[in-house]
Structure formats: C-alpha cells, structure tokens
Design a protein around this motif. Sequence first.
Motif, short mmCIF file in Angstrom:
data_model
loop_
_atom_site.label_atom_id
_atom_site.label_comp_id
_atom_site.label_asym_id
_atom_site.label_seq_id
_atom_site.Cartn_x
_atom_site.Cartn_y
_atom_site.Cartn_z
N TYR A 89 0.84 -1.19 0.00
CA TYR A 89 0.00 0.00 0.00
C TYR A 89 0.88 1.25 0.00
O TYR A 89 1.93 1.28 0.63
N VAL A 90 0.41 2.28 -0.69
CA VAL A 90 1.06 3.59 -0.72
C VAL A 90 0.02 4.63 -0.35
O VAL A 90 -1.13 4.56 -0.80
N ALA A 125 -8.51 -0.61 10.72
CA ALA A 125 -9.54 -0.77 9.71
C ALA A 125 -9.10 -1.36 8.36
O ALA A 125 -9.94 -1.59 7.51
N SER A 126 -7.82 -1.57 8.16
CA SER A 126 -7.35 -2.06 6.86
C SER A 126 -6.97 -3.53 6.96
O SER A 126 -5.97 -3.86 7.58
N PRO A 127 -7.75 -4.40 6.34
CA PRO A 127 -7.49 -5.84 6.46
C PRO A 127 -6.09 -6.26 5.99
O PRO A 127 -5.51 -7.19 6.52
N TRP A 128 -5.52 -5.56 5.02
CA TRP A 128 -4.21 -5.91 4.49
C TRP A 128 -3.09 -5.69 5.49
O TRP A 128 -1.98 -6.20 5.32
N ILE A 129 -3.35 -4.93 6.55
CA ILE A 129 -2.29 -4.59 7.51
C ILE A 129 -1.69 -5.84 8.16
O ILE A 129 -0.54 -5.83 8.59
N ILE A 130 -2.45 -6.94 8.17
CA ILE A 130 -1.93 -8.18 8.77
C ILE A 130 -0.72 -8.72 8.01
O ILE A 130 0.07 -9.48 8.56
N PHE A 131 -0.55 -8.32 6.76
CA PHE A 131 0.57 -8.77 5.95
C PHE A 131 1.79 -7.84 6.07
O PHE A 131 2.88 -8.21 5.65
N ALA A 132 1.59 -6.65 6.59
CA ALA A 132 2.66 -5.64 6.62
C ALA A 132 3.70 -5.98 7.69
O ALA A 132 3.36 -6.25 8.84
N THR A 133 4.95 -5.96 7.27
CA THR A 133 6.04 -6.21 8.22
C THR A 133 6.97 -5.00 8.35
O THR A 133 7.76 -4.93 9.28
N ARG A 134 6.87 -4.08 7.41
CA ARG A 134 7.67 -2.86 7.53
C ARG A 134 7.03 -1.74 6.71
O ARG A 134 6.21 -1.99 5.82
N PHE A 169 -2.75 -3.44 -2.66
CA PHE A 169 -4.03 -3.12 -2.02
C PHE A 169 -4.54 -1.71 -2.28
O PHE A 169 -5.60 -1.36 -1.77
N ASN A 170 -3.85 -0.90 -3.05
CA ASN A 170 -4.40 0.41 -3.40
C ASN A 170 -5.48 0.21 -4.44
O ASN A 170 -5.24 -0.41 -5.47
N SER A 171 -6.65 0.74 -4.19
CA SER A 171 -7.70 0.67 -5.20
C SER A 171 -7.75 1.98 -5.98
O SER A 171 -8.03 1.99 -7.17
N GLN A 172 -7.45 3.08 -5.32
CA GLN A 172 -7.44 4.37 -5.99
C GLN A 172 -6.28 4.40 -6.98
O GLN A 172 -5.15 4.04 -6.63
N ARG A 173 -6.56 4.82 -8.19
CA ARG A 173 -5.57 4.92 -9.26
C ARG A 173 -4.97 3.57 -9.64
O ARG A 173 -3.90 3.49 -10.23
N VAL A 203 -4.65 -15.75 -2.69
CA VAL A 203 -4.67 -17.22 -2.79
C VAL A 203 -3.40 -17.77 -2.14
O VAL A 203 -3.45 -18.71 -1.36
N GLU A 204 -2.25 -17.20 -2.48
CA GLU A 204 -0.98 -17.63 -1.89
C GLU A 204 -1.02 -17.54 -0.36
O GLU A 204 -0.42 -18.37 0.32
N ARG A 205 -1.70 -16.54 0.15
CA ARG A 205 -1.78 -16.32 1.59
C ARG A 205 -2.98 -17.03 2.24
O ARG A 205 -3.17 -16.94 3.44
N GLY A 206 -3.79 -17.70 1.43
CA GLY A 206 -4.97 -18.38 1.97
C GLY A 206 -6.00 -17.43 2.54
O GLY A 206 -6.70 -17.76 3.50
N ARG A 207 -6.13 -16.24 1.94
CA ARG A 207 -7.04 -15.22 2.47
C ARG A 207 -7.95 -14.62 1.42
O ARG A 207 -8.07 -13.42 1.26
N LEU A 208 -8.65 -15.48 0.68
CA LEU A 208 -9.59 -15.00 -0.32
C LEU A 208 -10.73 -14.18 0.30
O LEU A 208 -11.40 -13.41 -0.39
N ASP A 209 -10.94 -14.34 1.59
CA ASP A 209 -11.98 -13.56 2.28
C ASP A 209 -11.67 -12.07 2.24
O ASP A 209 -12.56 -11.26 2.48
N LEU A 210 -10.45 -11.69 1.90
CA LEU A 210 -10.09 -10.27 1.86
C LEU A 210 -10.27 -9.65 0.48
O LEU A 210 -10.01 -8.45 0.31
#
Length: 121
Positions: A40-41, A57-66, A93-97, A112-119
């Motif tokens: 994300y940017v 509030a951002s579901p993708w944050i669980i993948f962020a390590t830095r 995960f940026n949807s804008q632009r 799919v690689e992360r097993g998280r299609l629910d996101l």
Amino acid sequence: MSLPWTWDVPYFLPYDDEAPVPVAPMVLYRYYDDQGRLLYVGITNSFKERNAKHAAASPWIIFATRSTTESFPARRDAEEAERSAIWSERPLFNSQRNRTPWARQRLSVYLVERGRLDLLP
C-alpha cells in the motif's frame, strides 16, 4: 523533493501576515510484506495517526512487516509522488488509481498464496 524530518521538530509555514502556524509536512508512506512486496502507498500529515487507522480498519495490515516514509513540504508534492508511486510500483491493495483487471488479478493471486480470499474486495 523530500526533506529530512523528525516528529520532535515543528515545521513552520507563514500564513498571510499572521504569526507562523505549525504545520506537519506531508508524508508519503509505503507498507511492505515479509517478502518485500509493496502492499500500500498513501500520504498523510500524521503518519502515527494514519498508521493507527490502518491498524484498526485495513485488512491488508496483517501482511505488513515494515513501512517507509518520505517527507514533502507541501501536499501537492506528496500527491504527485503518491500518484507516481501507485502508477509505477503498483501496490497490491491500493484501489485508488489502481483499478484494472490486472491489478485485481495480481491481488487475487496474492490472497490465494496467503490463503485469504476472504479479503478480496
């Protein structure tokens, strides 16, 4: 143009003829996963607050390590850098632009690689 910045030092911009008003510089930030993939940017004038909002509030944050930050003296400069970064770096995960069928496909493969299609949005 980026400027070095620490949150302990106020940054002042004059406002018309009044006394200077403290203003935080704009920050372009990037989040990466454990394999260095750009997630994300974004831009903000308070990375600490924005980071807390993403954490809540951002579901993708669980993948962020830095994360990384780059400071800019004006919002328009940060917006231009953000547009350029999203266009050239294609964060997952940026949807804008970044709304293209191929961007959605890359995101789907990642989830799919992360097993998280629910996101999937």
